[in-house]
Write an enzyme that holds these catalytic residues in place. Structure first.
Site, PDB file in Angstrom:
ATOM      1  N   ARG A 192      35.537  17.531  -7.253  1.00  7.87           N
ATOM      2  CA  ARG A 192      35.176  16.159  -6.882  1.00  7.87           C
ATOM      3  C   ARG A 192      36.054  15.226  -7.683  1.00  7.87           C
ATOM      4  O   ARG A 192      36.129  15.345  -8.916  1.00  7.87           O
ATOM      5  CB  ARG A 192      33.712  15.843  -7.202  1.00  7.87           C
ATOM      6  CG  ARG A 192      33.453  14.341  -7.244  1.00  7.87           C
ATOM      7  CD  ARG A 192      32.025  13.933  -7.394  1.00  7.87           C
ATOM      8  NE  ARG A 192      31.296  14.192  -6.178  1.00  7.87           N
ATOM      9  CZ  ARG A 192      30.125  13.627  -5.875  1.00  7.87           C
ATOM     10  NH1 ARG A 192      29.573  12.767  -6.709  1.00  7.87           N
ATOM     11  NH2 ARG A 192      29.517  13.924  -4.766  1.00  7.87           N
ATOM     12  N   HIS A 202      34.044  13.365   2.571  1.00  8.90           N
ATOM     13  CA  HIS A 202      32.893  13.950   1.860  1.00  8.90           C
ATOM     14  C   HIS A 202      32.301  15.046   2.761  1.00  8.90           C
ATOM     15  O   HIS A 202      31.190  14.916   3.275  1.00  8.90           O
ATOM     16  CB  HIS A 202      31.870  12.865   1.542  1.00  8.90           C
ATOM     17  CG  HIS A 202      30.870  13.241   0.489  1.00  8.90           C
ATOM     18  ND1 HIS A 202      30.878  14.471  -0.145  1.00  8.90           N
ATOM     19  CD2 HIS A 202      29.815  12.557  -0.044  1.00  8.90           C
ATOM     20  CE1 HIS A 202      29.880  14.513  -1.024  1.00  8.90           C
ATOM     21  NE2 HIS A 202      29.235  13.374  -0.977  1.00  8.90           N
ATOM     22  N   GLN A 237      28.751  16.717   2.343  1.00  4.50           N
ATOM     23  CA  GLN A 237      27.692  15.779   2.715  1.00  4.50           C
ATOM     24  C   GLN A 237      27.480  15.778   4.227  1.00  4.50           C
ATOM     25  O   GLN A 237      26.344  15.673   4.716  1.00  4.50           O
ATOM     26  CB  GLN A 237      28.082  14.364   2.236  1.00  4.50           C
ATOM     27  CG  GLN A 237      27.058  13.290   2.558  1.00  4.50           C
ATOM     28  CD  GLN A 237      25.827  13.356   1.664  1.00  4.50           C
ATOM     29  OE1 GLN A 237      25.945  13.449   0.453  1.00  4.50           O
ATOM     30  NE2 GLN A 237      24.650  13.321   2.268  1.00  4.50           N
ATOM     31  N   ASP A 259      25.618   3.502   3.158  1.00  8.62           N
ATOM     32  CA  ASP A 259      26.143   4.038   1.891  1.00  8.62           C
ATOM     33  C   ASP A 259      26.235   2.860   0.920  1.00  8.62           C
ATOM     34  O   ASP A 259      26.125   1.689   1.320  1.00  8.62           O
ATOM     35  CB  ASP A 259      27.538   4.655   2.151  1.00  8.62           C
ATOM     36  CG  ASP A 259      28.159   5.308   0.921  1.00  8.62           C
ATOM     37  OD1 ASP A 259      27.421   5.594  -0.051  1.00  8.62           O
ATOM     38  OD2 ASP A 259      29.388   5.547   0.938  1.00  8.62           O
ATOM     39  N   CYS A 306      23.349   8.939   1.911  1.00  7.64           N
ATOM     40  CA  CYS A 306      23.813  10.093   1.122  1.00  7.64           C
ATOM     41  C   CYS A 306      23.244  10.068  -0.295  1.00  7.64           C
ATOM     42  O   CYS A 306      23.156  11.107  -0.933  1.00  7.64           O
ATOM     43  CB  CYS A 306      25.329  10.133   1.102  1.00  7.64           C
ATOM     44  SG  CYS A 306      26.079   8.632   0.428  1.00  7.64           S
ATOM     45  N   ARG A 329      21.572  19.176   1.011  1.00  7.79           N
ATOM     46  CA  ARG A 329      22.852  19.365   0.318  1.00  7.79           C
ATOM     47  C   ARG A 329      22.929  20.789  -0.221  1.00  7.79           C
ATOM     48  O   ARG A 329      23.965  21.435  -0.186  1.00  7.79           O
ATOM     49  CB  ARG A 329      23.013  18.382  -0.852  1.00  7.79           C
ATOM     50  CG  ARG A 329      23.045  16.919  -0.512  1.00  7.79           C
ATOM     51  CD  ARG A 329      24.184  16.532   0.412  1.00  7.79           C
ATOM     52  NE  ARG A 329      25.490  16.987  -0.034  1.00  7.79           N
ATOM     53  CZ  ARG A 329      26.165  16.495  -1.082  1.00  7.79           C
ATOM     54  NH1 ARG A 329      25.703  15.494  -1.771  1.00  7.79           N
ATOM     55  NH2 ARG A 329      27.356  16.993  -1.415  1.00  7.79           N
TER      56      ARG A 329
HETATM   57  N1  NVA Z   1      30.902   6.384  -0.995  1.00  3.70           N
HETATM   58  C1  NVA Z   1      30.183   6.886  -2.137  1.00  3.70           C
HETATM   59  C2  NVA Z   1      29.499   8.163  -1.818  1.00  3.70           C
HETATM   60  C3  NVA Z   1      28.645   8.716  -2.921  1.00  3.70           C
HETATM   61  C4  NVA Z   1      28.021  10.031  -2.583  1.00  3.70           C
HETATM   62  C5  NVA Z   1      31.147   7.068  -3.296  1.00  3.70           C
HETATM   63  O1  NVA Z   1      32.271   7.562  -3.066  1.00  3.70           O
HETATM   64  O2  NVA Z   1      30.805   6.701  -4.418  1.00  3.70           O
HETATM   65  N1   CP Z   2      25.499  12.297  -2.130  1.00  2.00           N
HETATM   66  C1   CP Z   2      26.145  12.733  -3.207  1.00  2.00           C
HETATM   67  O1   CP Z   2      27.270  13.216  -3.123  1.00  2.00           O
HETATM   68  O2   CP Z   2      25.445  12.620  -4.360  1.00  2.00           O
HETATM   69  P1   CP Z   2      25.997  12.840  -5.837  1.00  2.00           P
HETATM   70  O3   CP Z   2      27.031  11.767  -6.063  1.00  2.00           O
HETATM   71  O4   CP Z   2      24.806  12.711  -6.709  1.00  2.00           O
HETATM   72  O5   CP Z   2      26.615  14.203  -5.914  1.00  2.00           O
END
Ligand code: NVA
Ligand code: CP
Length: 333
Positions: A108, A135, A138, A231, A272, A317
């Site tokens: 990530r 993502h 997700q 989101d 999410c 998830r």
């Molecule tokens: N768009 C958000 C998703 C978090 C799961 C981010 O990238 O922070």
């Molecule tokens: N939805 C999601 O990816 O959550 P986290 O950022 O907690 O992993």
């Protein structure tokens, strides 16, 4: 059990055919049912999986760790500050080291290019746990949740995503929904819509799957949607300066009871997570103080209301990430 996707990395939805993409949902549903029934078999016994996190996580990290535990695999967690990757050691070098010790690597981080570079050098499957562009883990959880909460097949199910659609969630929902044959409506101000090349590839996939794809700034597009997604308005890694612009642009797109009702009485709310839905968190407090908003992209009554399925979505998830690892690294048990 067959593992037709064995050895495959999981970098973005578009690396798979529409059928392959849908097959992850079948595998996840199977693993979830076995997990609930206490009959789960361990297809990952003895596998070793590295989890590299350049950004924070609650769900994704826990899902990988718990899914690996259930399946008999070992994980090693590298947090945003405790490894050399990117600072003292290149991605290519890190990949070649980890590839010698692990059977798979989750990443990530800030850039899709990094997860692709890891994949190029590691020699073992690499799983994308979120980048700027996609993502994909997700997406499997979201699709499984919609499948479970819909009385219709996904090919007859519609969803609207309202919010910032030019980042990972908006792009991924557009493409994944198109691959699954769904009625996909991306609703965002023009400057926050997905780029033309992503819309184009989603339309190509829709032509194969029978999906319908709409990208618009008109909120009318939510009408009749079975699911309403949103989101965070400012994503991880973005400058705090983005808040002023984002609040100004997205305030009309906030999911409140009125927008839910506009979609329809039976619409379900999805997110999410994490979500800013009240002022109990640091960000929630800042949003209240600066913009007078209690909650941000979603109101508290929607988030905690009877039409919200966000915690089913969060649980999924785990089941879907398990499917990603089992598909790629599974061995008959
Ligand atoms: N768009 C958000 C998703 C978090 C799961 C981010 O990238 O922070
Ligand atoms: N939805 C999601 O990816 O959550 P986290 O950022 O907690 O992993």
């Amino acid at each position: 059990m067959d593992f037709p996707l064995n050895g495959r990395s999981f970098l973005r939805e578009l690396d798979f055919t529409n059928d392959e993409w849908a097959s992850y949902l079948d595998l996840a549903a199977h693993l979830k049912a076995a997990n609930k029934a206490g009959t789960e078999k361990q297809y990952l016994r003895g596998r070793r999986i590295a989890l590299i996190f350049e950004k924070m996580s609650t769900r994704t990290r826990c899902a990988f760790e718990v899914a690996a535990f259930d399946q008999g695999a070992h994980t090693t967690y590298l947090d945003p500050s405790s490894s050399h990757v990117g600072y003292k050691e290149s991605v290519a070098d890190t990949a070649r080291v980890l590839g010698r010790m692990f059977d798979g690597i989750q990443f990530r981080g800030n850039y899709q290019t990094t997860v692709e570079q890891l994949d190029e050098w590691a020699g073992v499957p690499v799983f994308n746990g979120l980048t700027d562009l996609w993502h994909p883990t997700q997406m499997l959880a979201d699709a499984l949740t919609m499948k479970e909460h819909s009385t219709k097949p996904l090919s007859e199910t519609s969803f609207a995503y309202v919010g910032d659609a030019r980042f990972n969630m908006g792009r991924s929902l557009l493409v994944s929904g198109a691959m699954l044959g769904m009625d996909v409506r991306i609703v965002a101000p023009k400057s926050l819509q997905p780029p033309a090349d992503v819309v184009e590839v989603a339309q190509d996939r829709a032509a194969e799957s029978g999906a319908r794809v709409t990208v618009t700034d008109e909120l009318d597009a939510v009408e009749g949607a079975d699911f309403l997604h949103t989101d965070m308005w400012v994503s991880m890694g973005e400058s705090a300066d983005a808040w002023d612009e984002r609040v100004a642009l997205l305030r009309p797109y906030r999911v409140d009871e009125a927008l839910m009702d506009r979609a329809g009485a039976d619409v379900k709310f999805m997110h999410c997570l994490p979500a800013v839905h009240d002022s109990t968190t640091e960000i929630g407090k800042q949003v209240l103080d600066k913009y007078g908003l209690e909650g941000c992209e979603v109101s508290g009554d929607v988030f905690d209301g009877p039409r919200s399925v966000v915690f089913d979505q969060a649980e999924n998830r785990m089941h879907t990430i398990k499917a990603v690892m089992v598909a790629s690294l599974g061995r008959d048990a």
